[in-house]
Design an enzyme around this catalytic site. Structure first.
Site, PDB file in Angstrom:
ATOM      1  N   GLY A   1       3.060   3.209  -4.576  1.00  0.00           N
ATOM      2  CA  GLY A   1       2.937   3.976  -5.813  1.00  0.00           C
ATOM      3  C   GLY A   1       2.690   3.142  -7.056  1.00  0.00           C
ATOM      4  O   GLY A   1       3.045   3.551  -8.146  1.00  0.00           O
TER       5      GLY A   1
ATOM      6  N   GLY B   1     -32.759 -33.790   7.617  1.00  0.00           N
ATOM      7  CA  GLY B   1     -33.463 -32.983   8.613  1.00  0.00           C
ATOM      8  C   GLY B   1     -32.770 -33.107   9.950  1.00  0.00           C
ATOM      9  O   GLY B   1     -31.866 -33.926  10.132  1.00  0.00           O
ATOM     10  N   LEU B   2     -33.202 -32.285  10.888  1.00  0.00           N
ATOM     11  CA  LEU B   2     -32.599 -32.282  12.214  1.00  0.00           C
ATOM     12  C   LEU B   2     -32.791 -33.627  12.912  1.00  0.00           C
ATOM     13  O   LEU B   2     -33.730 -34.370  12.586  1.00  0.00           O
ATOM     14  CB  LEU B   2     -33.234 -31.190  13.074  1.00  0.00           C
ATOM     15  CG  LEU B   2     -32.947 -29.737  12.671  1.00  0.00           C
ATOM     16  CD1 LEU B   2     -33.845 -28.799  13.462  1.00  0.00           C
ATOM     17  CD2 LEU B   2     -31.491 -29.399  12.891  1.00  0.00           C
TER      18      LEU B   2
ATOM     19  N   GLY C   1     -34.291 -36.019  15.335  1.00  0.00           N
ATOM     20  CA  GLY C   1     -35.598 -35.993  15.983  1.00  0.00           C
ATOM     21  C   GLY C   1     -36.714 -35.428  15.121  1.00  0.00           C
ATOM     22  O   GLY C   1     -37.852 -35.304  15.562  1.00  0.00           O
TER      23      GLY C   1
ATOM     24  N   SER D   1     -27.533 -35.124   7.362  1.00  0.00           N
ATOM     25  CA  SER D   1     -26.872 -34.456   6.216  1.00  0.00           C
ATOM     26  C   SER D   1     -27.099 -32.944   6.204  1.00  0.00           C
ATOM     27  O   SER D   1     -27.826 -32.433   5.363  1.00  0.00           O
ATOM     28  CB  SER D   1     -27.287 -35.094   4.888  1.00  0.00           C
ATOM     29  OG  SER D   1     -28.655 -35.398   4.854  1.00  0.00           O
TER      30      SER D   1
ATOM     31  N   VAL E   1       0.849  -1.175   0.000  1.00  0.00           N
ATOM     32  CA  VAL E   1       0.000   0.000   0.000  1.00  0.00           C
ATOM     33  C   VAL E   1       0.896   1.240   0.000  1.00  0.00           C
ATOM     34  O   VAL E   1       1.893   1.299   0.705  1.00  0.00           O
ATOM     35  CB  VAL E   1      -0.857  -0.007   1.280  1.00  0.00           C
ATOM     36  CG1 VAL E   1      -1.778   1.200   1.294  1.00  0.00           C
ATOM     37  CG2 VAL E   1      -1.638  -1.281   1.365  1.00  0.00           C
TER      38      VAL E   1
ATOM     39  N   HIS F   1      -3.186  -4.730  -0.536  1.00  0.00           N
ATOM     40  CA  HIS F   1      -3.782  -5.113   0.742  1.00  0.00           C
ATOM     41  C   HIS F   1      -3.791  -6.615   0.942  1.00  0.00           C
ATOM     42  O   HIS F   1      -4.121  -7.362   0.044  1.00  0.00           O
ATOM     43  CB  HIS F   1      -5.222  -4.596   0.825  1.00  0.00           C
ATOM     44  CG  HIS F   1      -5.285  -3.222   1.363  1.00  0.00           C
ATOM     45  ND1 HIS F   1      -5.940  -2.907   2.523  1.00  0.00           N
ATOM     46  CD2 HIS F   1      -4.754  -2.076   0.909  1.00  0.00           C
ATOM     47  CE1 HIS F   1      -5.808  -1.613   2.744  1.00  0.00           C
ATOM     48  NE2 HIS F   1      -5.108  -1.084   1.777  1.00  0.00           N
TER      49      HIS F   1
END
Lengths: 324, 638
Positions: free
Chosen positions: B36, B467-468, B470, B541, B33, B114
């Protein structure tokens, strides 16, 4: 030894006996390399797209892009249609040229005019260049792309045209709403282009990214490609307005107090809607003269475009909203 | 006949001739930075008269408003194009600029200094023939200088110009120049550059950029541009063996088959023997199909459409290679990997790997170490964050043809793409193959899926329930299996808990192990489907990437994804197995929904809500949509 970069002003150009062809072997010239890279980009894009389209604006860049596409897929016909977003304010000669191109056997041309603009009679005089361009071109383009369900669109933009273009990728991702996010561009390395996208998203591809205006004209000359005659100087009826020389292409242009129509020897470096496109005074009546003129020219081609000068960063804003 | 590609014949126009002989050189300009960079490039454009009057006017306007040079022109504003850059006064993205001298045309990539934008640095360097590294004479060799030099080296650039800028601010002192030169040379002794040039410059005034300086008697070397005009171009190497990646097959009619691609190295002519990789079949070049008329040969850098003598199987992604000096085949290799993704690199996750025009599934098997770009040292690591560079072992699901990157750049470079977001998340350079691929071909057996299906009279497919914990996945799977069984269909349930006790007993719950867990399960399901068995997979999953991978492995036509949905508070209240209570107590780490995310499927084939509907209703919904998709008969749910 001092390398003389400035001396391009002094190059005397003699095109009287241009010999157009080049044997085999030896070095690849930079124009040949640009051509080969563009062909690679065109093929890579089509191979990864489901439903590609080529934005055709009738100008010199579109013309070169179309020529490159024919080379890329030869001997097969073009694997995509051309799309022209017509604002109804283009030069008459542009439309005549477009219609001639459309008659060629391998061309499928789609012309779209934004129906909202038609019903509201949007025009550059009453509504200003900004709104006119946004409604006719940006919105019109989005409508046409959505209607055709195109997932990849070729554009003839070049990186040397404008500062924000200098930072755009060759394969440039667009969201469902056609938005370009300049801070979130995909890294583009080597010759490896990532055109993957989800349904509804799209990719814009710019095969001429690395060409300059001069490259385009030299290529047109060497390849002997027809372009719209407006690029060549001729006596044309013009007026001076807002510091620009505007051609009176039809009766819709109403003279303001103090304006007079003059016949002047002018040509156009860039083509668009005639009331927004400035002519330059010129004696260049053929390609050789155009190229020669470029070597001594002191203004960029976009100077003739009113829409770029509206506001700081204006092109970047337009592009992030979906303008090409 | 006209052909743009090569220069030989004398043109009578000196101008056209000089244009035809001009060669393209790509330069990447990098530095810290405020060193120039943008000023230098702006100055180059200005001094080579690429700046037009209207641009200069705009620049003068902008200089007063945003500039850092008082009333003088701020050349950096020429290249700092994006609004955010002007506001922050930094360059945040690669900008490409173009200029020409009498000898050459140049494409310049101006890349940001940067740290967080290293990916842009790598992008700009990937195609460059020459790197210009800018050092502030007052500051000397900085961490960023080392970082950029290492990246330039890693990207295989062999020629470097070190531009020691702001030499005016140290009173044009020779010893400052000398001490920076020797410090840099000491550092660069570990790198692989062929040539390093040092030039003292002042970007602001343009000294030694194009024109020599009157203020430095002690420097008699060439200006920066003179060096760039005389450096050999690195790309398009015609001395390497022939390589061409097939982009597509050109088939306008059944009598014509042309193979389109860019010759990336070497030469090719009619009659040359070629090998098609990875199949290792051979043929000869019959001719070229060219818009510009007949051609008999092509060299690196040209785009061609090539015809072969034999009717061999060639498709997009295949590599055409010289026979005598053929590319290597492998499905496992070691590579340098630069990570760009915002989320870290995950070993064992499946990414799309693109090399040439070939796209294959790949996973990172092992991260050997991370490269510290500041010290060039190897560090232990388990993952790569954005802008990290690692040495990794990668395996691909199908074989690839490659050359080592340092031998053949285009044929050893690859990118990695995230399956879910489609973002380019990594770029890599192959060092060497880890084993010679022996062309282990898929054994084609006499009895196939169709024959097996004809015995059972059923269509096999995978019903994937996600799915979750439970949410009711296993309950639904269990009921559906009973119905199928009563109807005489062959079925099998792969249950997450059960698989983890056997096949996947070696896997834990880290993101990388979860990815591998899904990959194995998907592969097993695929075998079951091939065997003719309807396979019900009941797995949490949680990641979209892995579900996509499973779909890709099984094949989308055989894959039916059901999202078994229930809000977290509902499943947590059910807590059939008492797991949520344990997870909340911190006894189970990485528990989905608690301290590990569940990425909700955006486009499942079906979503059922077990908090709003009974299990029986959900089962019916699943059966009905399986029937709608033509996978089962209507009697199943009547």
């Amino acid at each position: 030894m001092t390398p003389d970069v400035r001396s391009r002003d002094a190059v005397s150009v003699n095109f009287d006996q241009v010999v157009k062809f080049w044997g085999e072997g030896a070095v690849i010239s930079y124009l040949a390399e640009l051509e080969a890279q563009s062909i690679h980009i065109l093929r890579e894009a089509v191979a990864q797209a489901e439903n590609p389209v080529m934005l055709y604006s009738i100008g010199k860049d579109s013309t070169v892009m179309l020529h490159l596409a024919r080379k890329a897929f030869f001997p097969a016909p073009l694997p995509f249609p051309l799309l022209h977003v017509d604002t109804t304010w283009k030069f008459k000669e542009m439309i005549a040229f477009r219609d001639k191109v459309a008659d060629e056997a391998d061309i499928r041309l789609i012309v779209h005019t934004n129906p909202e603009c038609v019903s509201q009679s949007i025009n550059p005089f009453d509504h200003g260049s900004s709104l006119h361009t946004d409604m006719w071109k940006t919105q019109g383009l989005k409508q046409a792309l959505d209607a055709g369900e195109f997932d990849l669109a070729f554009g003839g933009a070049r990186r040397d045209e404008e500062k924000s273009r200098a930072k755009e990728r060759v394969f440039s991702f667009r969201t469902m709403k056609h938005v370009w996010d300049p801070k979130n561009q995909r890294p583009e390395l080597w010759n490896l282009y990532n055109a993957r996208h989800a349904r509804g998203e799209s990719i814009r591809v710019f095969p001429l990214s690395n060409w300059t205006e001069l490259d385009v004209w030299q290529y047109i000359m060497i390849e002997d490609i027809p372009v719209v005659p407006l690029y060549f100087a001729r006596q044309r009826p013009v007026i001076e307005r807002h510091g620009m020389t505007i051609m009176v292409d039809d009766e819709r242009l109403k003279l303001l107090p103090g304006e007079v129509i003059e016949e002047k020897m002018v040509r156009f470096r860039t083509l668009g809607c005639y009331p927004l496109t400035g002519a330059v005074e010129s004696e260049a009546t053929d390609l050789a003269a155009i190229i020669e003129e470029m070597f001594v020219s002191r203004s960029s081609e976009r100077q003739g475009r009113l829409i770029d000068h509206d506001q700081a960063g204006s092109m970047e804003k337009k592009k992030s909203e979906g303008y090409f | 006949m006209k052909r743009l590609s090569t220069v030989k014949e004398e043109s009578s126009s000196p101008f056209i001739k000089s244009q035809q002989e001009k060669v393209l050189l790509r330069i990447v300009v990098c530095g810290s930075v405020d060193d120039g960079k943008s000023t230098m490039i702006g100055r180059l454009l200005f001094d080579s008269k690429q700046i037009f009057d209207d641009q200069l006017e705009a620049l003068e306007r902008d200089s007063v408003r945003h500039g850092t040079q008082g009333e003088s022109i701020d050349f950096a504003l020429l290249t700092d194009g994006l609004i955010a850059e002007r506001e922050q006064g930094i360059t945040i993205d690669v900008a490409y600029r173009f200029f020409a001298t009498e000898k050459r045309t140049f494409i310049v990539a101006d890349v940001p200094g940067h740290e967080q934008y290293t990916r842009n640095m790598v992008t700009g360097a990937s195609t460059a023939d020459l790197a210009v590294i800018i050092i502030d004479a007052r500051k000397g060799v900085l961490t960023q200088t080392r970082r950029h030099s290492l990246l330039v080296d890693l990207l295989g650039i062999k020629r470097v110009v070190v531009a020691i800028n702001k030499i005016d601010l140290v009173n044009y002192q020779h010893d400052v120049f000398e001490s920076i030169t020797s410090e840099y040379l000491k550092y660069a002794s570990d790198l692989h550059f062929d040539e390093i040039h040092f030039v003292p410059i002042c970007a602001l005034t343009g000294e030694n950029l194009i024109f020599p300086s009157a203020n430095m008697d002690w420097y008699r070397g060439p200006s920066l541009i003179e060096i760039a005009e005389n450096i050999p171009t690195q790309s398009n190497d015609q001395d390497l063996p022939f390589r061409m990646s097939v982009q597509a097959v050109n088939r306008p009619n059944s009598d014509f088959r042309g193979y389109m691609g860019l010759v990336s190295s070497g030469k090719i002519a009619i009659g040359d023997a070629i090998q098609i990789l990875p199949s290792e079949r051979e043929s000869r070049v019959k001719g070229f199909s060219d818009f510009d008329g007949p051609r008999t040969s092509a060299v690196a850098g040209e785009s061609v459409c090539l015809l072969l003598e034999d009717e061999v199987d060639v498709s997009r992604g295949d590599l055409l290679s010289s026979v005598s000096n053929s590319a290597s085949l492998t499905d496992q290799f070691e590579a340098h990997l630069v990570w760009f993704g915002e989320s870290p690199m995950i070993p064992h996750r499946s990414y799309v790997l693109k090399i040439g025009s070939r796209e294959v599934s790949a996973q990172i098997n092992r991260l050997k170490y991370r490269l510290d770009v500041d010290s060039n040292k190897h560090l232990e690591a388990t993952s790569l964050q954005m802008n990290d560079i690692g040495i990794v072992n990668i395996s691909t699901t199908s074989v690839i043809a490659f050359d080592a990157y340092d031998v053949n750049r285009d044929n050893g470079a690859f990118i990695l793409i995230d399956r879910a977001t489609n973002l380019t998340v990594g770029a890599g350079m192959i060092r060497h193959g880890l084993r010679r691929y022996e062309n282990v071909r898929w054994q084609s057996l006499a009895i196939g899926r169709e024959q097996r299906a004809s015995l059972t009279d059923q269509k096999s497919f995978v019903l994937w329930l996600t799915g979750l914990s439970g949410s009711g996945k296993s309950t639904i799977a269990n009921q559906i299996e009973q119905i199928f069984h009563q109807n005489g269909l062959l079925t099998y349930v792969l249950d997450g808990d059960n698989i983890r006790q056997g096949l996947n007993a070696d896997l834990g719950f880290s993101e990388s192990d979860r990815a591998e867990n899904i990959r194995r399960t998907a592969e097993v399901s695929k075998l079951f489907v091939d065997a003719g068995v309807i396979t019900l997979v009941s797995f949490i999953s949680p990641f979209a990437d892995e579900r996509k991978l499973a779909r890709d492995i099984v094949g989308t036509g055989d894959f039916f994804e059901v999202f078994v949905d229930a809000p977290l508070d509902v499943v947590e209240a059910r807590d059939v197995k008492g797991l949520y209570a344990k997870a909340r107590a911190g006894l189970i780490p990485n528990f989905t929904g608690i301290d590990s995310p569940y990425e909700v499927p955006t486009h499942p084939d079906l979503r059922v809500d077990t908090s709003g509907a009974s299990i029986e209703e959900c089962v019916k919904m699943v059966l009905r949509s399986l029937h709608d998709k033509g996978l089962i008969e209507s009697r199943m749910y009547k």
